[in-house]
Structures are given as structure tokens and as C-alpha cells.
Motif scaffolding. Sequence first.
Motif, PDB file in Angstrom:
ATOM      1  N   HIS A   1      21.207  66.452  69.318  1.00 47.37           N
ATOM      2  CA  HIS A   1      21.451  66.648  67.890  1.00 47.37           C
ATOM      3  C   HIS A   1      20.446  67.658  67.341  1.00 47.37           C
ATOM      4  CE1 HIS A   1      23.775  62.721  67.569  1.00 47.37           C
ATOM      5  NE2 HIS A   1      23.113  62.566  68.708  1.00 47.37           N
ATOM      6  N   TYR A   2      20.951  68.625  66.573  1.00 51.71           N
ATOM      7  CA  TYR A   2      20.098  69.617  65.926  1.00 51.71           C
ATOM      8  C   TYR A   2      20.323  69.558  64.422  1.00 51.71           C
ATOM      9  CZ  TYR A   2      18.897  71.917  70.354  1.00 51.71           C
ATOM     10  OH  TYR A   2      18.413  72.198  71.603  1.00 51.71           O
ATOM     11  N   GLY A   3      19.222  69.600  63.662  1.00 55.84           N
ATOM     12  CA  GLY A   3      19.310  69.532  62.219  1.00 55.84           C
ATOM     13  C   GLY A   3      18.959  70.844  61.554  1.00 55.84           C
ATOM     14  N   HIS A   4      19.620  71.091  60.414  1.00 52.26           N
ATOM     15  CA  HIS A   4      19.315  72.242  59.563  1.00 52.26           C
ATOM     16  C   HIS A   4      18.592  71.701  58.324  1.00 52.26           C
ATOM     17  CE1 HIS A   4      21.006  75.626  56.768  1.00 52.26           C
ATOM     18  NE2 HIS A   4      19.744  75.825  57.086  1.00 52.26           N
ATOM     19  N   PHE A   5      17.373  72.174  58.072  1.00 53.08           N
ATOM     20  CA  PHE A   5      16.543  71.665  56.982  1.00 53.08           C
ATOM     21  C   PHE A   5      16.279  72.757  55.945  1.00 53.08           C
ATOM     22  CE2 PHE A   5      15.653  69.014  60.622  1.00 53.08           C
ATOM     23  CZ  PHE A   5      15.490  67.742  60.106  1.00 53.08           C
ATOM     24  N   SER A   6      16.126  72.325  54.696  1.00 54.30           N
ATOM     25  CA  SER A   6      15.719  73.244  53.634  1.00 54.30           C
ATOM     26  C   SER A   6      14.241  73.579  53.786  1.00 54.30           C
ATOM     27  CB  SER A   6      15.982  72.622  52.273  1.00 54.30           C
ATOM     28  OG  SER A   6      15.033  71.576  52.022  1.00 54.30           O
ATOM     29  N   GLU A   7      13.774  74.519  52.992  1.00 56.06           N
ATOM     30  CA  GLU A   7      12.351  74.895  53.051  1.00 56.06           C
ATOM     31  C   GLU A   7      11.441  73.752  52.594  1.00 56.06           C
ATOM     32  OE1 GLU A   7      12.282  77.140  48.688  1.00 56.06           O
ATOM     33  OE2 GLU A   7      12.049  78.290  50.536  1.00 56.06           O
ATOM     34  N   HIS A   8      12.041  72.761  51.933  1.00 56.41           N
ATOM     35  CA  HIS A   8      11.269  71.598  51.491  1.00 56.41           C
ATOM     36  C   HIS A   8      11.412  70.413  52.442  1.00 56.41           C
ATOM     37  CE1 HIS A   8      10.611  73.759  47.771  1.00 56.41           C
ATOM     38  NE2 HIS A   8      11.915  73.855  47.581  1.00 56.41           N
ATOM     39  N   GLY A   9      12.080  70.633  53.584  1.00 61.70           N
ATOM     40  CA  GLY A   9      12.212  69.587  54.583  1.00 61.70           C
ATOM     41  C   GLY A   9      13.378  68.647  54.381  1.00 61.70           C
ATOM     42  N   GLU A  10      14.308  68.982  53.482  1.00 61.30           N
ATOM     43  CA  GLU A  10      15.476  68.139  53.232  1.00 61.30           C
ATOM     44  C   GLU A  10      16.552  68.445  54.274  1.00 61.30           C
ATOM     45  OE1 GLU A  10      18.521  67.075  49.540  1.00 61.30           O
ATOM     46  OE2 GLU A  10      17.541  69.047  49.628  1.00 61.30           O
ATOM     47  N   LEU A  11      17.124  67.403  54.860  1.00 65.63           N
ATOM     48  CA  LEU A  11      18.177  67.587  55.855  1.00 65.63           C
ATOM     49  C   LEU A  11      19.458  68.059  55.172  1.00 65.63           C
ATOM     50  CD1 LEU A  11      19.099  67.291  58.824  1.00 65.63           C
ATOM     51  CD2 LEU A  11      19.784  64.946  58.260  1.00 65.63           C
ATOM     52  N   LEU A  12      19.973  69.205  55.606  1.00 63.02           N
ATOM     53  CA  LEU A  12      21.185  69.775  55.026  1.00 63.02           C
ATOM     54  C   LEU A  12      22.423  69.459  55.851  1.00 63.02           C
ATOM     55  CD1 LEU A  12      19.769  73.307  54.108  1.00 63.02           C
ATOM     56  CD2 LEU A  12      19.870  71.252  52.671  1.00 63.02           C
ATOM     57  N   GLY A  13      22.237  69.269  57.140  1.00 64.72           N
ATOM     58  CA  GLY A  13      23.372  68.967  58.004  1.00 64.72           C
ATOM     59  C   GLY A  13      22.954  68.936  59.459  1.00 64.72           C
ATOM     60  N   VAL A  14      23.875  68.453  60.305  1.00 64.45           N
ATOM     61  CA  VAL A  14      23.585  68.251  61.729  1.00 64.45           C
ATOM     62  C   VAL A  14      24.741  68.785  62.558  1.00 64.45           C
ATOM     63  CG1 VAL A  14      23.091  66.535  63.518  1.00 64.45           C
ATOM     64  CG2 VAL A  14      22.304  66.129  61.174  1.00 64.45           C
ATOM     65  N   ALA A  15      24.418  69.360  63.708  1.00 59.57           N
ATOM     66  CA  ALA A  15      25.407  69.672  64.741  1.00 59.57           C
ATOM     67  C   ALA A  15      24.945  68.974  66.022  1.00 59.57           C
ATOM     68  CB  ALA A  15      25.532  71.171  64.962  1.00 59.57           C
ATOM     69  N   ALA A  16      25.897  68.364  66.724  1.00 60.31           N
ATOM     70  CA  ALA A  16      25.577  67.628  67.954  1.00 60.31           C
ATOM     71  C   ALA A  16      26.493  68.100  69.071  1.00 60.31           C
ATOM     72  CB  ALA A  16      25.733  66.125  67.739  1.00 60.31           C
ATOM     73  N   TYR A  17      25.995  67.992  70.301  1.00 60.87           N
ATOM     74  CA  TYR A  17      26.739  68.434  71.488  1.00 60.87           C
ATOM     75  C   TYR A  17      26.798  67.297  72.494  1.00 60.87           C
ATOM     76  CZ  TYR A  17      28.139  71.349  75.475  1.00 60.87           C
ATOM     77  OH  TYR A  17      28.803  71.893  76.546  1.00 60.87           O
ATOM     78  N   LEU A  18      28.008  67.035  72.978  1.00 55.41           N
ATOM     79  CA  LEU A  18      28.227  65.976  73.971  1.00 55.41           C
ATOM     80  C   LEU A  18      28.345  66.601  75.350  1.00 55.41           C
ATOM     81  CD1 LEU A  18      28.853  63.017  74.706  1.00 55.41           C
ATOM     82  CD2 LEU A  18      31.255  63.504  74.205  1.00 55.41           C
TER      83      LEU A  18
ATOM     84  N   LEU B   1      21.655  78.562  67.828  1.00 55.72           N
ATOM     85  CA  LEU B   1      20.456  78.092  68.518  1.00 55.72           C
ATOM     86  C   LEU B   1      20.837  77.130  69.643  1.00 55.72           C
ATOM     87  CD1 LEU B   1      17.381  77.919  68.780  1.00 55.72           C
ATOM     88  CD2 LEU B   1      17.436  76.052  67.103  1.00 55.72           C
ATOM     89  N   MET B   2      21.802  76.250  69.393  1.00 50.31           N
ATOM     90  CA  MET B   2      22.228  75.305  70.429  1.00 50.31           C
ATOM     91  C   MET B   2      22.824  76.047  71.614  1.00 50.31           C
ATOM     92  SD  MET B   2      23.882  72.351  67.974  1.00 50.31           S
ATOM     93  CE  MET B   2      24.182  71.152  69.279  1.00 50.31           C
ATOM     94  N   LYS B   3      23.625  77.064  71.337  1.00 50.74           N
ATOM     95  CA  LYS B   3      24.206  77.877  72.411  1.00 50.74           C
ATOM     96  C   LYS B   3      23.108  78.458  73.294  1.00 50.74           C
ATOM     97  CE  LYS B   3      26.980  82.100  73.024  1.00 50.74           C
ATOM     98  NZ  LYS B   3      25.925  83.020  73.482  1.00 50.74           N
ATOM     99  N   GLN B   4      22.064  78.963  72.679  1.00 58.16           N
ATOM    100  CA  GLN B   4      20.962  79.565  73.435  1.00 58.16           C
ATOM    101  C   GLN B   4      20.194  78.505  74.236  1.00 58.16           C
ATOM    102  OE1 GLN B   4      18.198  81.698  70.943  1.00 58.16           O
ATOM    103  NE2 GLN B   4      16.577  81.640  72.476  1.00 58.16           N
ATOM    104  N   GLU B   5      19.824  77.414  73.600  1.00 54.16           N
ATOM    105  CA  GLU B   5      18.973  76.423  74.263  1.00 54.16           C
ATOM    106  C   GLU B   5      19.734  75.590  75.293  1.00 54.16           C
ATOM    107  OE1 GLU B   5      16.617  74.106  71.590  1.00 54.16           O
ATOM    108  OE2 GLU B   5      15.481  75.859  70.898  1.00 54.16           O
ATOM    109  N   LEU B   6      21.047  75.432  75.105  1.00 52.18           N
ATOM    110  CA  LEU B   6      21.844  74.644  76.048  1.00 52.18           C
ATOM    111  C   LEU B   6      22.470  75.496  77.144  1.00 52.18           C
ATOM    112  CD1 LEU B   6      23.629  72.283  73.485  1.00 52.18           C
ATOM    113  CD2 LEU B   6      21.641  71.766  74.923  1.00 52.18           C
ATOM    114  N   GLY B   7      22.277  76.810  77.077  1.00 52.88           N
ATOM    115  CA  GLY B   7      22.793  77.703  78.115  1.00 52.88           C
ATOM    116  C   GLY B   7      24.305  77.846  78.110  1.00 52.88           C
TER     117      GLY B   7
END
Length: 259
Positions: free
Chosen positions: A38-55, A80-86
Motif C-alpha cells: 500500500h502506498y499513500g499520497h499525503f498533503s504537505e501537512h501530512g494529511e492522507l489524501l488517498g491510497v493505491a495498493a497492489y496485489l 512510483l509503485m511501477k518503479q519500485e515494484l519493477g
Amino acid sequence: MIRRLFPEELEIILASINRERHFLYYSYLTFRKKHTVHYGHFSEHGELLGVAAYLKGLPFNAFSVYPVQKSFRPQPVLALMKQELGIPDGAVGSFIVSKDRWALLSLKMDVTKPPKGIWLMKHQHPGDLPSQDEAVFRLGPSYFEQIESIMTELDTMAFAREELQNPFYGVVHDQELIAVGGYHIYSEDYVELGNIGTEPAWRRQGYGKKVSAALTREGRAVTSDVYLNVLEDNLNAVRLYRSLGYEAICEQYLVEFAL
């Protein structure tokens, strides 16, 4: 900021999520958790804006997207997930999301084809189930090879071999499996039917309905929360499930997108 989420953050999301509005992502947080990142997208204040997950472990790029705020931007997270997960260049990913959440995402995704409507259905009327049919029985390990063969033949891409640990029911003719069905999720929390199919030569003879009825009956013995997903334009299947006591409870979209 975009980063991989910590286990304690996933627990916080799980405590607040509505399972029936975010059915796929709920499964990524629970029964599919050990195979999911699971990867999260956060605002500059640390608020969670949304999540993308890969199975991991399926023959296609299976994602789930969980928007929290309107300002969520999924594409940078997916990049970013595409890059880190190959994941290779030119790959296509897919996810299922509710209609209202897709309204927040539709202008932010590079879709490869128009999204398909897909109903989440829930079993609501036990009295609509027909009497148990003796032609349908639970399949033991001796049938696992045939089950896998039929899943491949019917191109049921969402089938994972570990799902053989869940009950499977089928109809056999001359020692050959001609109709089969099982579960993606099988637990006291909830049940999700899946992997249902009939060999082409045996279709239109009611075997799919008999297997689906047996699966539903078995599922309701475990929990009152029994679900399935079905493509909106598969009208025959929708009518079949309604005849067994299912109702559509959430309109969703199956989305394919470029990575």
C-alpha cells in the motif's frame, strides 16, 4: 509526499472504511493483506489524501485505489509503485472502484478503454434459494487439477491457486467436471463467491444456477454477509443471481489504465 504505508496506518484505515463502498480495497486490507503493498499520497501537512495498493501473485497487474480527499492524485502514486515494484513499461493495470469514487478519479487517470460497469451484489433473500440439488457436491483435492484446468480454459484471471483452500462445489459427468464454483473470500466476516463457470458444451442447462445456489447456501452457513461481483452487461448472470435472492447494492466500475 508519497510513500509506502506502515501497518499501523493500515489499521487506522481499516477501522473507518465502509466495506460495501470500498469492497475490493477492504479485501486488500484484510484477507489479501499478506500479498499486498500500500502506498499513500499525503498533503504537505501530512494529511492522507488517498491510497493505491497492489496485489501480488495474479497474472495481471491488480490494483486497488482508495480516494480519501478530492485532491488525491493517483497517477504519481502509481508511477512510483511501477518503479519500485519493477512493473515493465507499457503495462496495463486495473482496479474496481465505486461509482461515486470514480467521479473523483475519472479525470485523473490515463484509461486505456472505457470503464465497465460492475455490480456488487449481496444475498438478501434466503427464501429464494431452491432446494439442495444432489447433483452438486463439494469437491475434494482429487478434483483440484480439473478445477485449475477449467479456470484456465474459462480465462478466470482472478483465480489464485491458494483459493483452493476454500470450498469448491461442482457437477460431474462421467468423472469429468462440467460446472464449478468457489470463493474468493470465505470467512466469518464475509464471503465472496467467485471462480464460477460451466464447460461450454454443458451451458444453458441450469448447472451454473445449481452451483451458485450451493455456494450461497454454504456461504450463509458461515455468515449472513454473502457477496459477488458481476459485470453489469452480463444480463443473464444478473437475472440468475437475482432469482437466487441477490440484490445489487453498489454500482462500480472496472477500470483499466496505462502504467
